[in-house]
Design a protein around this motif. Sequence first.
Motif, PDB file in Angstrom:
ATOM      1  N   SER A 183       0.812  -1.213   0.000  1.00 40.38           N
ATOM      2  CA  SER A 183       0.000   0.000   0.000  1.00 40.38           C
ATOM      3  C   SER A 183       0.852   1.272   0.000  1.00 40.38           C
ATOM      4  O   SER A 183       0.377   2.320  -0.414  1.00 40.38           O
ATOM      5  CB  SER A 183      -0.953  -0.015   1.198  1.00 40.38           C
ATOM      6  OG  SER A 183      -0.213  -0.214   2.388  1.00 40.38           O
ATOM      7  N   GLU A 184       2.098   1.174   0.443  1.00 40.17           N
ATOM      8  CA  GLU A 184       2.940   2.373   0.530  1.00 40.17           C
ATOM      9  C   GLU A 184       3.292   2.892  -0.870  1.00 40.17           C
ATOM     10  O   GLU A 184       3.454   2.128  -1.805  1.00 40.17           O
ATOM     11  CB  GLU A 184       4.228   2.065   1.302  1.00 40.17           C
ATOM     12  CG  GLU A 184       4.009   1.467   2.690  1.00 40.17           C
ATOM     13  CD  GLU A 184       3.826  -0.053   2.662  1.00 40.17           C
ATOM     14  OE1 GLU A 184       3.651  -0.646   1.564  1.00 40.17           O
ATOM     15  OE2 GLU A 184       3.841  -0.648   3.747  1.00 40.17           O
ATOM     16  N   ARG A 185       3.483   4.222  -0.977  1.00 46.04           N
ATOM     17  CA  ARG A 185       3.677   4.826  -2.292  1.00 46.04           C
ATOM     18  C   ARG A 185       4.983   4.424  -2.962  1.00 46.04           C
ATOM     19  O   ARG A 185       5.111   4.500  -4.183  1.00 46.04           O
ATOM     20  CB  ARG A 185       3.527   6.340  -2.251  1.00 46.04           C
ATOM     21  CG  ARG A 185       4.505   7.061  -1.329  1.00 46.04           C
ATOM     22  CD  ARG A 185       4.387   8.564  -1.492  1.00 46.04           C
ATOM     23  NE  ARG A 185       4.854   8.952  -2.802  1.00 46.04           N
ATOM     24  CZ  ARG A 185       4.429  10.009  -3.484  1.00 46.04           C
ATOM     25  NH1 ARG A 185       3.517  10.777  -2.971  1.00 46.04           N
ATOM     26  NH2 ARG A 185       4.912  10.287  -4.670  1.00 46.04           N
ATOM     27  N   GLU A 186       5.956   3.984  -2.188  1.00 49.77           N
ATOM     28  CA  GLU A 186       7.243   3.592  -2.796  1.00 49.77           C
ATOM     29  C   GLU A 186       7.258   2.126  -3.231  1.00 49.77           C
ATOM     30  O   GLU A 186       8.296   1.613  -3.645  1.00 49.77           O
ATOM     31  CB  GLU A 186       8.400   3.908  -1.851  1.00 49.77           C
ATOM     32  CG  GLU A 186       8.495   3.042  -0.602  1.00 49.77           C
ATOM     33  CD  GLU A 186       7.603   3.548   0.532  1.00 49.77           C
ATOM     34  OE1 GLU A 186       7.704   3.043   1.646  1.00 49.77           O
ATOM     35  OE2 GLU A 186       6.761   4.460   0.289  1.00 49.77           O
ATOM     36  N   LYS A 187       6.116   1.453  -3.171  1.00 50.35           N
ATOM     37  CA  LYS A 187       6.068   0.037  -3.547  1.00 50.35           C
ATOM     38  C   LYS A 187       5.933  -0.146  -5.056  1.00 50.35           C
ATOM     39  O   LYS A 187       5.420   0.718  -5.741  1.00 50.35           O
ATOM     40  CB  LYS A 187       4.863  -0.632  -2.864  1.00 50.35           C
ATOM     41  CG  LYS A 187       5.041  -0.822  -1.373  1.00 50.35           C
ATOM     42  CD  LYS A 187       5.863  -2.061  -1.056  1.00 50.35           C
ATOM     43  CE  LYS A 187       6.084  -2.173   0.447  1.00 50.35           C
ATOM     44  NZ  LYS A 187       6.789  -3.373   0.825  1.00 50.35           N
ATOM     45  N   GLY A 188       6.395  -1.304  -5.531  1.00 56.58           N
ATOM     46  CA  GLY A 188       6.116  -1.676  -6.901  1.00 56.58           C
ATOM     47  C   GLY A 188       7.278  -1.512  -7.852  1.00 56.58           C
ATOM     48  O   GLY A 188       8.387  -1.148  -7.455  1.00 56.58           O
ATOM     49  N   ASP A 189       7.020  -1.779  -9.099  1.00 59.06           N
ATOM     50  CA  ASP A 189       8.047  -1.693 -10.133  1.00 59.06           C
ATOM     51  C   ASP A 189       8.100  -0.271 -10.696  1.00 59.06           C
ATOM     52  O   ASP A 189       7.388   0.621 -10.241  1.00 59.06           O
ATOM     53  CB  ASP A 189       7.784  -2.731 -11.224  1.00 59.06           C
ATOM     54  CG  ASP A 189       6.420  -2.547 -11.855  1.00 59.06           C
ATOM     55  OD1 ASP A 189       5.682  -1.636 -11.447  1.00 59.06           O
ATOM     56  OD2 ASP A 189       6.079  -3.320 -12.766  1.00 59.06           O
ATOM     57  N   SER A 190       8.956  -0.050 -11.695  1.00 55.33           N
ATOM     58  CA  SER A 190       9.187   1.305 -12.188  1.00 55.33           C
ATOM     59  C   SER A 190       7.919   1.906 -12.808  1.00 55.33           C
ATOM     60  O   SER A 190       7.680   3.115 -12.693  1.00 55.33           O
ATOM     61  CB  SER A 190      10.328   1.298 -13.209  1.00 55.33           C
ATOM     62  OG  SER A 190      10.041   0.376 -14.237  1.00 55.33           O
ATOM     63  N   LEU A 191       7.079   1.071 -13.410  1.00 57.27           N
ATOM     64  CA  LEU A 191       5.838   1.574 -14.003  1.00 57.27           C
ATOM     65  C   LEU A 191       4.918   2.132 -12.917  1.00 57.27           C
ATOM     66  O   LEU A 191       4.360   3.232 -13.055  1.00 57.27           O
ATOM     67  CB  LEU A 191       5.134   0.454 -14.790  1.00 57.27           C
ATOM     68  CG  LEU A 191       3.805   0.811 -15.456  1.00 57.27           C
ATOM     69  CD1 LEU A 191       3.960   1.958 -16.440  1.00 57.27           C
ATOM     70  CD2 LEU A 191       3.211  -0.418 -16.166  1.00 57.27           C
ATOM     71  N   ARG A 192       4.768   1.389 -11.840  1.00 53.46           N
ATOM     72  CA  ARG A 192       3.904   1.826 -10.743  1.00 53.46           C
ATOM     73  C   ARG A 192       4.470   3.106 -10.109  1.00 53.46           C
ATOM     74  O   ARG A 192       3.727   4.044  -9.805  1.00 53.46           O
ATOM     75  CB  ARG A 192       3.811   0.714  -9.692  1.00 53.46           C
ATOM     76  CG  ARG A 192       2.517  -0.074  -9.639  1.00 53.46           C
ATOM     77  CD  ARG A 192       1.971  -0.580 -10.923  1.00 53.46           C
ATOM     78  NE  ARG A 192       2.815  -1.532 -11.636  1.00 53.46           N
ATOM     79  CZ  ARG A 192       2.447  -2.234 -12.696  1.00 53.46           C
ATOM     80  NH1 ARG A 192       1.249  -2.091 -13.225  1.00 53.46           N
ATOM     81  NH2 ARG A 192       3.280  -3.074 -13.298  1.00 53.46           N
ATOM     82  N   LEU A 193       5.782   3.147  -9.928  1.00 49.59           N
ATOM     83  CA  LEU A 193       6.400   4.326  -9.315  1.00 49.59           C
ATOM     84  C   LEU A 193       6.207   5.559 -10.196  1.00 49.59           C
ATOM     85  O   LEU A 193       6.055   6.674  -9.701  1.00 49.59           O
ATOM     86  CB  LEU A 193       7.894   4.069  -9.072  1.00 49.59           C
ATOM     87  CG  LEU A 193       8.203   2.977  -8.031  1.00 49.59           C
ATOM     88  CD1 LEU A 193       9.700   2.713  -7.959  1.00 49.59           C
ATOM     89  CD2 LEU A 193       7.653   3.343  -6.651  1.00 49.59           C
TER      90      LEU A 193
END
Lengths: 344, 344
Positions: A183-193
């Motif tokens: 759920s945190e904003r820094e999560k995920g791959d480069s597309l999500r970021l």
Amino acid sequence: MKIIVDAMGGDNAPGAIVEGALQANRELGVDILLVGRTEAILKAMEAADVKELPSGVEIHNATEVIEIEDDAATAFKKKKDSSMTVGLTLLRDGVGDAFVSAGSTGALLSGSTLLVKRIRGIRRAAMAPTAPVFGGRAILCDCGANAECTPEYLLQFAYLASLYAQKTLGVASPRVGLLNIGSEREKGDSLRLAVYPLLEEAHAAGRINFIGNIEGNTAMMGAADVIVADGYSGNIFLKSVEGAGKLMAKEMKNMFMHSAKTKVAALLMKERIAEFKKILDPNEVGGVPFLGICKPVIKAHGSSNAWAIRNAVRQARDFAQSTYIEDVQANIEFMKVSVPAENA
Amino acid sequence: MKIIVDAMGGDNAPGAIVEGALQANRELGVDILLVGRTEAILKAMEAADVKELPSGVEIHNATEVIEIEDDAATAFKKKKDSSMTVGLTLLRDGVGDAFVSAGSTGALLSGSTLLVKRIRGIRRAAMAPTAPVFGGRAILCDCGANAECTPEYLLQFAYLASLYAQKTLGVASPRVGLLNIGSEREKGDSLRLAVYPLLEEAHAAGRINFIGNIEGNTAMMGAADVIVADGYSGNIFLKSVEGAGKLMAKEMKNMFMHSAKTKVAALLMKERIAEFKKILDPNEVGGVPFLGICKPVIKAHGSSNAWAIRNAVRQARDFAQSTYIEDVQANIEFMKVSVPAENA
């Protein structure tokens, strides 16, 4: 209101398609234009005990059929007299208000994009199925039309699906979640970021109600009305849920068939079990709209029965009656990312 | 065989952790080294009605605790006397044979990678949970450790999980499927298209049993023993299945609570419902191994109860008893892609 129906697409065509379309005509009062081999359509009508073309039902002859084996990208061009190509052309030319097909998804997507065309400014059309979630339903966008996505595509999917959710779920300010692995904003791959700040910006401007990242499990618990995903992971989400549902349905069946005692319980639960099955029955929803195309196109699933087609026609009617496409056009300037990724 | 257990990690620490570890010692005959605040551990033992340290159970004092709020990448370094850092160091130094923790996943992954280290040649450690599928279980790898992946990572995940499935599922030649959005080889995004031929090559050489692409629904129907995914989509898969399971469990509860009649049915079904719930209960599996680390590390889930910890210790024991890490080392040359993506 006239809905164009591809009579030849899908595993149960033309029988179930014709039957479902006739049912929609009877029950929903919409006009139907059946496209396909006239003889086969008339035969299917006969099988459904309909002797004469009912008022408000027409047939437009098309001699070819696009098969699953045909190359999706070129089928609509190679088979110019296919029910799908003819149907899409009739839609483009304004002969009907929306198009329903249970045929090849890929061919329908290519045909819609190249014949009917995208709304000006929309980079890619997306598929937006309605998924069952706890306490209601949510719109997932994209679910497979675009395996590879840019941040701008995802921003557009968020707008496209949010506006669609307003029309179909009747929610004034749909909660838009970005499908992610935390759920945190820094999560995920480069597309999500990359897409996160674009969605935040749209939220800050009051244009969409972005609630942040959502995970697969919270999405299923009804945390959002709109689930934004690239076509690859959206498809993984949808199919996994479908698979889990099937697994549990099978295990539930075993559970009820276990002994004499459980079989008695099954009898007591009969109506409830039927209700339960409906939750995950794709025939209930109807079909999947292609968002971003400048006229309503609904993909009914390949194994659609008559009831599914009837519901897809209902969905096509609701789509065509709404101001959805105008709403998208009114917001198109906000869906652009300043660094142009490519030509629209 | 001695299993090191992080007594302070997880929502129910130290109570449930200590209780579960003691249970594992009693029932499985493994030695346990509890790491954490001695006083808190002794108190938890008392609460579990254990007055004296049983034979084969030791305590190693560690004064700090890594919290969920701590930065995952640096927590193990900043809190040098935390139960997790001390436990991992004891593992590295050969004081115990495996490490179990229900603490922060990110911190455990960073700590395992930087203290215990990866197997030489392995690019990234991966998480490989066992997922319930129809007719049995499947190993999913990766499920969230690596949001961004190269084709080489995915090739390595396929080997790592296939060798692990041999040990834990008892399948001689595990069927390895690439999680994708269609079964045809030309389906998917650029990562899937790039890794497909690498997996085919490994198959042709007889090193893994690659069965091609699998979709989320067929994976849930038991089509593969190993599901290969990048950490982003593997996590979407796992969480979506979890969410669908929760949704159906809630709906099933409503179904049984509907009326007097259905409540009678619920009574008749009592034992079956308990069995059914077990299918999706993460406490049954135990934990998730970090594959690619040169010693066995098991992540028990954050909300582990005593039973889950007991099962995670069992899993850690089985892992440590197997020749898994030697098997990976013996295959490491086959897991490299000729164009080096980056330094190991």
